[in-house]
Scaffold this motif. Structure first.
Motif, short mmCIF file in Angstrom:
data_model
loop_
_atom_site.label_atom_id
_atom_site.label_comp_id
_atom_site.label_asym_id
_atom_site.label_seq_id
_atom_site.Cartn_x
_atom_site.Cartn_y
_atom_site.Cartn_z
N GLN A 1 0.82 -1.21 0.00
CA GLN A 1 0.00 0.00 0.00
C GLN A 1 0.85 1.26 0.00
O GLN A 1 0.52 2.27 -0.63
CB GLN A 1 -0.92 0.00 1.22
N HIS A 2 1.99 1.22 0.71
CA HIS A 2 2.90 2.38 0.70
C HIS A 2 3.31 2.72 -0.73
O HIS A 2 3.36 3.90 -1.11
CB HIS A 2 4.16 2.09 1.51
N MET A 3 3.60 1.68 -1.53
CA MET A 3 4.02 1.92 -2.91
C MET A 3 2.86 2.44 -3.76
O MET A 3 3.04 3.35 -4.58
CB MET A 3 4.60 0.64 -3.51
N GLY B 1 2.25 6.03 -3.49
CA GLY B 1 3.30 6.92 -3.95
C GLY B 1 4.23 7.36 -2.86
O GLY B 1 4.91 8.40 -2.99
N ARG B 2 4.30 6.57 -1.78
CA ARG B 2 5.14 6.96 -0.66
C ARG B 2 6.52 6.31 -0.70
O ARG B 2 7.25 6.29 0.30
CB ARG B 2 4.43 6.61 0.65
N THR B 3 6.88 5.77 -1.84
CA THR B 3 8.22 5.22 -2.06
C THR B 3 8.66 5.63 -3.46
O THR B 3 7.93 6.29 -4.18
CB THR B 3 8.22 3.68 -1.96
N THR B 4 9.85 5.18 -3.83
CA THR B 4 10.36 5.47 -5.17
C THR B 4 10.08 4.32 -6.14
O THR B 4 10.77 4.16 -7.15
CB THR B 4 11.88 5.74 -5.11
N ALA B 5 9.05 3.52 -5.85
CA ALA B 5 8.71 2.39 -6.72
C ALA B 5 8.36 2.88 -8.13
O ALA B 5 7.59 3.82 -8.30
CB ALA B 5 7.53 1.62 -6.14
N PRO C 1 9.05 10.13 -0.76
CA PRO C 1 8.76 11.32 -1.57
C PRO C 1 7.40 11.93 -1.30
O PRO C 1 7.17 13.09 -1.64
CB PRO C 1 8.87 10.79 -3.00
N GLY C 2 6.48 11.18 -0.68
CA GLY C 2 5.14 11.72 -0.44
C GLY C 2 4.99 12.43 0.88
O GLY C 2 3.91 12.96 1.19
N SER C 3 6.04 12.50 1.69
CA SER C 3 5.94 13.14 3.00
C SER C 3 5.85 14.65 2.88
O SER C 3 6.43 15.26 1.98
CB SER C 3 7.14 12.76 3.86
N ALA D 1 11.68 13.93 6.83
CA ALA D 1 11.11 12.59 6.68
C ALA D 1 11.24 12.09 5.25
O ALA D 1 11.28 10.88 5.01
CB ALA D 1 9.65 12.59 7.11
N ARG D 2 11.32 12.99 4.28
CA ARG D 2 11.47 12.56 2.88
C ARG D 2 12.75 11.76 2.66
O ARG D 2 12.83 10.97 1.74
CB ARG D 2 11.47 13.78 1.95
N VAL D 3 13.74 11.98 3.50
CA VAL D 3 14.99 11.23 3.38
C VAL D 3 15.18 10.29 4.57
O VAL D 3 16.29 9.88 4.90
CB VAL D 3 16.21 12.17 3.22
N GLY D 4 14.06 9.95 5.24
CA GLY D 4 14.11 8.97 6.31
C GLY D 4 14.65 9.47 7.63
O GLY D 4 15.01 8.67 8.50
#
Length: 376
Positions: free
Chosen positions: A28-30, A33-37, A282-284, A289-292
């Motif tokens: 679901q994260h992917m 759009g909350r990852t670089t998938a 990338p969705g943060s 948080a965008r870079v963890g």
């Protein structure tokens, strides 16, 4: 696909007819759009199937075997695999340690939300079920062995919980519910599950958990109402990086769960953290948080001498024992997570409902193998 994996020969692989493949919160994260998938990635790392073809180097897995596939792809040959750390295999992903099916930055291996899937290093990776008929009968429970049951169990074991322990589990999604069932299996005295979603909390209560509605007061006060003290022996983060503040509005606050667990875990206790944290989000709405990078109160954890265990669950460490618990009716994991069967074509509906907070673990059935199969 990781360039170094393109064209890689898999004489050691097997092709499976997929009998059950589950929608996971990590998928679901992917989708959100909350990852670089990348677009076009075939998702699906929770796979149970029947071997229909095997490569010339496969010796022990047989055509016709019904098997569970750990979501970790592991070679069985590297130092980490030999040390039972199959979640960080050194040979299956040229980019970094650890591989998985259908997942961003995990080596580009094709996922299993499909009719068929290829499993590399098949002799090492798959768990064959001892009896085909029994496996078919209990397929809805056995499909949880590929990820969420071992992952929840790993979170509880990592937290140090055992017989008589008080355990707080943050998150009543499928992994949190699996962790709660695992805590009960391990003999915990009190299992408390916290969430913002009332339907998911009701599901936790359906198999004997205490619950905390995080919109209804502080976590410490609600734990004190249950236990008489505002702390627990052990805690599990089954939420991860898309955590939300403990308010009715529930705005994103990615360090909320980690900080709250350190607050309520006793001095000398431990935190199991199977919830996913990413290096890029990338969705943060938060630049760090965008870079963890999260604002974690590490000083609090240090002062209380907490121990932390993070990272992918090494599924192979646990899946055979948990299989036996299912086969011998020691646990009802499909009921605990409210397993709900959909056709492969209905997967988009499952994703949409899950994204809205539905209290279900959606199981996709590409070939009709789950028709008539019910939870234990």
């Amino acid at each position: 696909m990781a360039p170094a994996n393109v064209g890689r020969k898999c004489r050691h692989g097997a092709i499976l007819k997929v009998l059950a493949t589950n929608i996971c919160g990590s998928d679901q994260h992917m989708v959100r759009g909350r990852t670089t998938a990348p677009e076009g990635l075939v998702l699906g790392h929770e796979i149970t199937g029947e071997v229909v073809e095997r490569g010339p180097d496969v010796e022990f897995v047989q055509v016709g075997d019904i098997v569970s596939v750990p979501f970790n792809i592991a070679c069985g040959r590297c130092r980490n695999c030999k040390e039972r750390q199959t979640g960080i295999c050194l040979n299956v992903n040229p980019g970094r340690p650890g591989g998985a099916y259908g997942y961003v930055d995990m080596g580009g291996w094709v996922g299993g939300q499909a009719e068929y899937v290829m499993v590399p290093y098949a002799d090492f990776n798959v768990l064959p079920f001892p009896d085909r008929d029994q496996a078919r009968e209990k397929l809805l429970d056995l499909t949880m062995l590929s990820d969420i049951f071992p992952t929840g169990y790993h979170g509880v074991v990592s937290s140090g919980a055992g017989v008589g322990s008080s355990v707080y589990i943050a998150g009543a999604g499928p992994v949190g519910l699996a962790a709660a069932a695992a805590a009960q299996l391990l003999g915990a005295g009190s299992v408390i599950v916290g969430d913002l979603n009332t339907d998911r909390l009701a599901q936790a209560r359906s198999f004997g958990c205490e619950t905390v509605d995080l919109t209804q007061g502080t976590l410490e006060d609600q734990i004190a109402e249950i236990l008489g003290v505002p702390e627990v022996d052990a805690a599990v983060d089954a939420v991860g990086f898309e955590a939300r503040a403990h308010t009715r509005e529930g705005e994103e606050a990615p360090a909320t769960v980690l900080n709250s667990l350190m607050t309520v875990t006793r001095a000398g206790g431990a935190l199991g953290i199977p919830g996913l944290y990413v290096t890029e989000d990338p969705g943060s709405s938060d630049d760090e948080a965008r870079v963890g990078t999260l604002k974690v109160r590490l000083g609090l954890g240090w002062a209380k001498s907490h121990r932390f265990t993070t990272g992918q669950c090494p599924v192979m460490k646990y899946h055979r024992g948990l299989m036996q618990a299912i086969l011998h009716d020691r646990v009802q994991i499909a009921k605990a997570v409210n397993a709900t069967v959909l056709s492969l074509e209905d997967a988009p509906r499952g994703y949409a409902e899950f994204d809205k907070g539905a209290s279900h673990k959606y199981v996709l059935d590409p070939h009709g193998a789950l028709e008539g199969v019910k939870p234990l």
